[in-house]
Design a protein around this motif. Sequence first.
Motif, PDB file in Angstrom:
ATOM      1  N   ILE A   3       0.842  -1.194   0.000  1.00  0.00           N
ATOM      2  CA  ILE A   3       0.000   0.000   0.000  1.00  0.00           C
ATOM      3  C   ILE A   3       0.877   1.244   0.000  1.00  0.00           C
ATOM      4  O   ILE A   3       1.739   1.392   0.857  1.00  0.00           O
ATOM      5  N   VAL A   5       0.620   5.503  -0.185  1.00  0.00           N
ATOM      6  CA  VAL A   5      -0.276   6.650  -0.065  1.00  0.00           C
ATOM      7  C   VAL A   5       0.452   7.857  -0.634  1.00  0.00           C
ATOM      8  O   VAL A   5       1.504   8.249  -0.151  1.00  0.00           O
ATOM      9  N   GLY A  16      -8.074   5.986  -5.465  1.00  0.00           N
ATOM     10  CA  GLY A  16      -7.204   4.827  -5.341  1.00  0.00           C
ATOM     11  C   GLY A  16      -7.180   4.025  -6.616  1.00  0.00           C
ATOM     12  O   GLY A  16      -8.067   4.139  -7.457  1.00  0.00           O
ATOM     13  N   LEU A  25      -3.176   4.843  -2.868  1.00  0.00           N
ATOM     14  CA  LEU A  25      -4.284   5.556  -2.257  1.00  0.00           C
ATOM     15  C   LEU A  25      -3.980   7.041  -2.165  1.00  0.00           C
ATOM     16  O   LEU A  25      -2.825   7.427  -1.980  1.00  0.00           O
ATOM     17  N   HIS A  28      -4.546   8.424   3.655  1.00  0.00           N
ATOM     18  CA  HIS A  28      -4.321   7.356   4.636  1.00  0.00           C
ATOM     19  C   HIS A  28      -5.633   6.781   5.174  1.00  0.00           C
ATOM     20  O   HIS A  28      -5.690   5.589   5.501  1.00  0.00           O
ATOM     21  N   LYS A  31      -7.245   3.384   4.019  1.00  0.00           N
ATOM     22  CA  LYS A  31      -6.780   2.076   4.508  1.00  0.00           C
ATOM     23  C   LYS A  31      -7.805   1.435   5.433  1.00  0.00           C
ATOM     24  O   LYS A  31      -7.860   0.209   5.531  1.00  0.00           O
ATOM     25  N   THR A  32      -8.599   2.241   6.105  1.00  0.00           N
ATOM     26  CA  THR A  32      -9.589   1.713   7.047  1.00  0.00           C
ATOM     27  C   THR A  32     -10.979   1.595   6.440  1.00  0.00           C
ATOM     28  O   THR A  32     -11.899   1.141   7.103  1.00  0.00           O
ATOM     29  N   ASP A  33     -11.140   1.984   5.186  1.00  0.00           N
ATOM     30  CA  ASP A  33     -12.427   1.871   4.495  1.00  0.00           C
ATOM     31  C   ASP A  33     -12.538   0.440   3.956  1.00  0.00           C
ATOM     32  O   ASP A  33     -11.976   0.102   2.910  1.00  0.00           O
ATOM     33  N   MET A  37     -11.331  -0.986   0.286  1.00  0.00           N
ATOM     34  CA  MET A  37     -10.202  -1.924   0.237  1.00  0.00           C
ATOM     35  C   MET A  37     -10.621  -3.249  -0.393  1.00  0.00           C
ATOM     36  O   MET A  37      -9.857  -3.849  -1.150  1.00  0.00           O
ATOM     37  N   GLU A  40     -10.719  -2.830  -4.181  1.00  0.00           N
ATOM     38  CA  GLU A  40      -9.377  -2.849  -4.775  1.00  0.00           C
ATOM     39  C   GLU A  40      -8.745  -4.239  -4.705  1.00  0.00           C
ATOM     40  O   GLU A  40      -8.039  -4.652  -5.631  1.00  0.00           O
ATOM     41  N   ARG A  41      -9.014  -4.986  -3.659  1.00  0.00           N
ATOM     42  CA  ARG A  41      -8.494  -6.366  -3.575  1.00  0.00           C
ATOM     43  C   ARG A  41      -9.119  -7.257  -4.648  1.00  0.00           C
ATOM     44  O   ARG A  41      -8.469  -8.160  -5.161  1.00  0.00           O
TER      45      ARG A  41
END
Length: 108
Positions: A3, A5, A16, A25, A28, A31-33, A37, A40-41
Amino acid sequence: MIILVNRFLLRKKFVGIALWPFLILKDHALKTDVVFMNHERIHLRQQIELLVVFFYLWYGVEYVIRLLQYRNRYTAYRNISFEREAYAKEKDIGYLQKRPFWVFLSFL
């Protein structure tokens, strides 16, 4: 998955992008969304399935076809099979554990 940023690597309207093996991204907080995420994965999995290079070739060709079809950049982007799958399944956090191989074809 690596990752990065950096708000300067992405165009204005992008927050992103998945470029295997990287997730780039703009902020920062992304990362917690969890939903973002997962979206994107899903793209990273699609890229691996098509040996990365063929993913980008397919993505580009399908984008051009959709652009000719819809005559609108955003609508073309949203109708690419890879994006249709990712948007349809982004809220299903366990999706990647049960995702069939090459299922993006069903989103054509």
